[in-house]
Design an enzyme around this catalytic site. Structure first.
Site, PDB file in Angstrom:
ATOM      1  N   GLY A   1      70.400  44.851  67.218  1.00 13.95           N
ATOM      2  CA  GLY A   1      70.953  45.588  66.094  1.00 13.95           C
ATOM      3  C   GLY A   1      72.414  45.238  65.885  1.00 13.95           C
ATOM      4  O   GLY A   1      73.108  44.859  66.839  1.00 13.95           O
TER       5      GLY A   1
ATOM      6  N   GLU B   1      72.982  52.265  65.466  1.00 17.16           N
ATOM      7  CA  GLU B   1      73.681  51.494  64.425  1.00 17.16           C
ATOM      8  C   GLU B   1      74.300  52.416  63.370  1.00 17.16           C
ATOM      9  O   GLU B   1      75.391  52.141  62.869  1.00 17.16           O
ATOM     10  CB  GLU B   1      72.736  50.487  63.761  1.00 17.16           C
ATOM     11  CG  GLU B   1      72.103  49.458  64.697  1.00 17.16           C
ATOM     12  CD  GLU B   1      73.090  48.769  65.609  1.00 17.16           C
ATOM     13  OE1 GLU B   1      74.248  48.555  65.207  1.00 17.16           O
ATOM     14  OE2 GLU B   1      72.715  48.449  66.757  1.00 17.16           O
TER      15      GLU B   1
ATOM     16  N   HIS C   1      77.644  53.525  64.335  1.00 21.07           N
ATOM     17  CA  HIS C   1      78.721  52.557  64.079  1.00 21.07           C
ATOM     18  C   HIS C   1      79.346  52.770  62.699  1.00 21.07           C
ATOM     19  O   HIS C   1      80.537  52.523  62.504  1.00 21.07           O
ATOM     20  CB  HIS C   1      78.182  51.121  64.140  1.00 21.07           C
ATOM     21  CG  HIS C   1      78.094  50.555  65.523  1.00 21.07           C
ATOM     22  ND1 HIS C   1      79.189  50.356  66.324  1.00 21.07           N
ATOM     23  CD2 HIS C   1      77.020  50.118  66.236  1.00 21.07           C
ATOM     24  CE1 HIS C   1      78.792  49.826  67.487  1.00 21.07           C
ATOM     25  NE2 HIS C   1      77.484  49.672  67.458  1.00 21.07           N
TER      26      HIS C   1
ATOM     27  N   CYS D   1      75.408  47.327  73.694  1.00 23.71           N
ATOM     28  CA  CYS D   1      76.001  47.149  72.364  1.00 23.71           C
ATOM     29  C   CYS D   1      76.736  45.822  72.348  1.00 23.71           C
ATOM     30  O   CYS D   1      77.430  45.496  73.317  1.00 23.71           O
ATOM     31  CB  CYS D   1      76.973  48.295  72.089  1.00 23.71           C
ATOM     32  SG  CYS D   1      77.807  48.177  70.502  1.00 23.71           S
ATOM     33  N   LEU D   2      76.587  45.076  71.256  1.00 23.82           N
ATOM     34  CA  LEU D   2      77.270  43.783  71.176  1.00 23.82           C
ATOM     35  C   LEU D   2      78.789  43.956  71.173  1.00 23.82           C
ATOM     36  O   LEU D   2      79.515  43.018  71.482  1.00 23.82           O
ATOM     37  CB  LEU D   2      76.818  43.019  69.920  1.00 23.82           C
ATOM     38  CG  LEU D   2      75.347  42.594  69.929  1.00 23.82           C
ATOM     39  CD1 LEU D   2      74.970  41.917  68.624  1.00 23.82           C
ATOM     40  CD2 LEU D   2      75.052  41.678  71.117  1.00 23.82           C
TER      41      LEU D   2
ATOM     42  N   GLN E   1      81.001  46.285  62.947  1.00 23.41           N
ATOM     43  CA  GLN E   1      81.173  45.461  64.153  1.00 23.41           C
ATOM     44  C   GLN E   1      81.674  44.054  63.827  1.00 23.41           C
ATOM     45  O   GLN E   1      82.210  43.372  64.693  1.00 23.41           O
ATOM     46  CB  GLN E   1      79.850  45.348  64.919  1.00 23.41           C
ATOM     47  CG  GLN E   1      79.384  46.648  65.539  1.00 23.41           C
ATOM     48  CD  GLN E   1      78.071  46.447  66.274  1.00 23.41           C
ATOM     49  OE1 GLN E   1      77.011  46.563  65.682  1.00 23.41           O
ATOM     50  NE2 GLN E   1      78.136  46.120  67.548  1.00 23.41           N
TER      51      GLN E   1
HETATM   52 NI    NI Z   1      76.325  48.813  68.967  1.00 21.90          NI
END
Ligand code: NI
Length: 167
Positions: free
Chosen positions: A46, A134, A137, A91-92, A51
């Protein structure tokens, strides 16, 4: 298509609130293509526009192993949620960190698709968790916010240390 740079916790830019998309045009579609490519390359399941430093209410998810279930949600809104379950999340924007977070087990969400049309999706388990993560975010919220302050500080210190090492 292009791979976009991903912001990392504790970058303050991750804390801003994203704005609704008022017109789903070609510019948005290019951004979404790039978000999918960036997510798959990472790899992740995701990615939300904030981000990649774009303050728009857009997210992409694909929880499959073979890139076969891509979803793009524009201006997503949770209509209802039920149940709860604890899932180990990553999380990226918080690399190499996995912690258990409790969220709703099932959600119904409405959003616009890439043609600007409204659709509804009912999701459960991992997909539901991913969509909730997501959507957070878009409000400037990260999964580490669900952890204790002590744990969050430890994660921040670890990430800062790793970053210095790779510079
Ligand atoms: Ni994330």
């Amino acid at each position: 298509m292009a791979i976009l740079p991903i912001l990392h916790f504790p970058d303050p830019r991750l804390r801003r609130t994203a704005e609704p998309v008022d017109d789903v045009n070609d510019e948005i579609r290019v951004l979404v293509d790039n978000m999918f490519e960036t997510m798959y390359e990472a790899p992740g399941i995701g990615l939300a526009a904030p981000q990649v430093d774009v303050l728009k209410r857009i997210l992409v998810v694909d929880i499959s192993d073979d890139r076969s279930q891509p979803f793009c949600l524009i201006n997503p809104e949770i209509l209802s949620s039920e149940g709860d379950e604890e899932t180990e999340e990553g999380c990226l924007s918080v690399p190499n960190t996995y912690e258990k977070v409790r969220r709703a087990k099932r959600v119904a969400v409405k959003a616009l698709n890439l043609d600007g049309q409204l659709f509804e999706i009912r999701a459960e388990d991992l997909l539901a968790v991913c969509i909730q993560h997501e959507i957070d975010h878009l409000e400037g919220k990260l999964f580490v916010d669900y952890l204790s302050a002590l744990k969050r500080q430890r994660i921040q210190k670890k990430l800062e240390k790793n970053r210095r090492r790779t510079m």
